[in-house]
Design a protein around this motif. Structure first.
Motif, PDB file in Angstrom:
ATOM      1  N   ASP A  47     -21.827  -5.490 -27.672  1.00 18.51           N
ATOM      2  CA  ASP A  47     -21.257  -4.836 -26.506  1.00 18.51           C
ATOM      3  C   ASP A  47     -21.634  -5.607 -25.259  1.00 18.51           C
ATOM      4  O   ASP A  47     -22.776  -6.025 -25.079  1.00 18.51           O
ATOM      5  CB  ASP A  47     -21.804  -3.403 -26.389  1.00 18.51           C
ATOM      6  CG  ASP A  47     -21.299  -2.521 -27.513  1.00 18.51           C
ATOM      7  OD1 ASP A  47     -20.312  -2.916 -28.148  1.00 18.51           O
ATOM      8  OD2 ASP A  47     -21.897  -1.452 -27.747  1.00 18.51           O
ATOM      9  N   GLU A  95     -26.176   1.401 -20.793  1.00 24.36           N
ATOM     10  CA  GLU A  95     -25.861   1.111 -22.189  1.00 24.36           C
ATOM     11  C   GLU A  95     -25.254   2.350 -22.840  1.00 24.36           C
ATOM     12  O   GLU A  95     -25.661   3.472 -22.554  1.00 24.36           O
ATOM     13  CB  GLU A  95     -27.150   0.707 -22.920  1.00 24.36           C
ATOM     14  CG  GLU A  95     -26.959   0.265 -24.336  1.00 24.36           C
ATOM     15  CD  GLU A  95     -28.258  -0.268 -24.938  1.00 24.36           C
ATOM     16  OE1 GLU A  95     -28.183  -1.120 -25.826  1.00 24.36           O
ATOM     17  OE2 GLU A  95     -29.347   0.185 -24.512  1.00 24.36           O
ATOM     18  N   ARG A  96     -24.267   2.142 -23.700  1.00 26.17           N
ATOM     19  CA  ARG A  96     -23.663   3.280 -24.396  1.00 26.17           C
ATOM     20  C   ARG A  96     -24.737   4.055 -25.158  1.00 26.17           C
ATOM     21  O   ARG A  96     -25.586   3.466 -25.827  1.00 26.17           O
ATOM     22  CB  ARG A  96     -22.576   2.804 -25.359  1.00 26.17           C
ATOM     23  CG  ARG A  96     -21.357   2.229 -24.662  1.00 26.17           C
ATOM     24  CD  ARG A  96     -20.375   1.680 -25.673  1.00 26.17           C
ATOM     25  NE  ARG A  96     -19.257   1.028 -25.024  1.00 26.17           N
ATOM     26  CZ  ARG A  96     -18.084   1.627 -24.775  1.00 26.17           C
ATOM     27  NH1 ARG A  96     -17.920   2.887 -25.124  1.00 26.17           N
ATOM     28  NH2 ARG A  96     -17.112   0.966 -24.176  1.00 26.17           N
ATOM     29  N   ALA A 130     -19.479   7.169 -25.916  1.00 26.24           N
ATOM     30  CA  ALA A 130     -19.297   6.120 -24.911  1.00 26.24           C
ATOM     31  C   ALA A 130     -20.020   6.440 -23.604  1.00 26.24           C
ATOM     32  O   ALA A 130     -19.944   5.667 -22.649  1.00 26.24           O
ATOM     33  CB  ALA A 130     -17.818   5.900 -24.642  1.00 26.24           C
ATOM     34  N   THR A 131     -20.730   7.581 -23.547  1.00 24.46           N
ATOM     35  CA  THR A 131     -21.525   7.918 -22.369  1.00 24.46           C
ATOM     36  C   THR A 131     -22.590   6.848 -22.144  1.00 24.46           C
ATOM     37  O   THR A 131     -23.188   6.348 -23.097  1.00 24.46           O
ATOM     38  CB  THR A 131     -22.196   9.289 -22.560  1.00 24.46           C
ATOM     39  OG1 THR A 131     -21.179  10.275 -22.772  1.00 24.46           O
ATOM     40  CG2 THR A 131     -23.029   9.684 -21.354  1.00 24.46           C
ATOM     41  N   PHE A 132     -22.840   6.498 -20.881  1.00 25.97           N
ATOM     42  CA  PHE A 132     -23.785   5.434 -20.573  1.00 25.97           C
ATOM     43  C   PHE A 132     -25.149   5.993 -20.169  1.00 25.97           C
ATOM     44  O   PHE A 132     -25.246   7.020 -19.496  1.00 25.97           O
ATOM     45  CB  PHE A 132     -23.242   4.551 -19.444  1.00 25.97           C
ATOM     46  CG  PHE A 132     -22.132   3.645 -19.888  1.00 25.97           C
ATOM     47  CD1 PHE A 132     -22.405   2.366 -20.353  1.00 25.97           C
ATOM     48  CD2 PHE A 132     -20.810   4.077 -19.873  1.00 25.97           C
ATOM     49  CE1 PHE A 132     -21.384   1.527 -20.771  1.00 25.97           C
ATOM     50  CE2 PHE A 132     -19.782   3.246 -20.296  1.00 25.97           C
ATOM     51  CZ  PHE A 132     -20.068   1.974 -20.751  1.00 25.97           C
TER      52      PHE A 132
END
Length: 254
Positions: free
Chosen positions: A4, A11-12, A48-50
């Motif tokens: 990624d 970061e995811r 996909a939350t960071f």
């Protein structure tokens, strides 16, 4: 495997949880979907939350420490242990036998209850997934003791692959090391490693496996590591085997 791309947002969270050793990235996505993960006290609904540095992440209400550097260990698994953190049947597990100061680790692949030998362990779920990828082409090598009439032609035919009860097994290299009466020691090498693959293939050949020892997983060897012992892989060796760049060093002030 493409990694990624770094993001200014952080970061995811699925990858972050994997690097923190909570679970593999795939399993991290599952526990997120189950509503067990919170970020800053709020439930996380999307993998996909960071996560940004300093954010507080909890799983089942327990805080998760920020990921440490990736570490990899060689462990000589004895027979009689299951490769899981919790066993519903109450059998002893690999992780119960490890020194507590190593923290939470996960396995790279598995060895079944009665198998022994080299088991790789890591604190980084993303690294575990990367090491398991078939695209690595890494050979898993075993010493196998079997009982029965061993036919060299049947072993050689395994190099073409074999289908057993509708399951297709990729090519396997197998040869006789020694033979005494109805017992023989074989060296078996494969890349795929389906569940209980060697035992099923040997049973298909009319051979009963009485001992199965993994002696290598790709470039990592069991060597002379004593049974039950665990030893960290040198970070430099890990970087070299995975083709990673060494961490940048600060230039010495003149």
């Amino acid at each position: 495997m493409a990694e990624d791309a770094p993001s200014p947002r952080g970061e995811r969270i699925a990858k972050w949880l994997a690097r923190a050793g909570v679970a593999s990235r795939r399993d991290a996505e599952k526990i997120i979907a189950e509503g067990r993960v919170k970020l800053g006290g709020q439930p996380v609904t999307q993998p996909a939350t960071f996560v940004a540095p300093g954010d507080i992440v909890t799983v089942d209400g327990r805080p998760v420490a920020e990921p440490e550097r990736s570490r990899l260990f060689r462990y000589h698994k004895p027979p009689g242990l299951v490769t899981t953190h919790r066993d519903p049947e109450g059998r002893p597990t690999v992780f119960e036998k490890l020194p507590p100061e190593l923290g939470r680790l996960i396995s790279v692949g598995r060895l079944d209850l009665n198998s022994e030998g080299l088991l790789l362990l890591t604190n980084d779920g993303a690294l575990a997934r990367r090491l398991e990828l078939p695209a690595n082409g890494w050979v898993r090598r075993y010493r196998v003791r079997v009982f029965g009439a061993v036919e060299e032609r049947a072993l050689a035919a395994l190099a073409r692959g074999v289908t057993i009860e509708g399951v297709r097994y990729a090519p396997i290299e197998a040869g006789i090391d020694s033979r005494k009466g109805d017992n023989a020691w074989l060296t078996v090498a494969l890349q795929e490693g389906k569940n209980r693959e060697i035992r099923r293939v040997m049973a298909h050949l009319g051979l009963a496996v009485s001992r199965l020892i993994r002696v290598a997983y790709g470039p990592f060897q069991l060597g002379q590591l004593p049974r039950g012992a665990v030893e960290e892989v040198n970070p430099k060796v890990l970087r070299e085997q995975l083709g990673l760049a060494a961490p940048a060093r600060r230039r010495r002030a003149e």
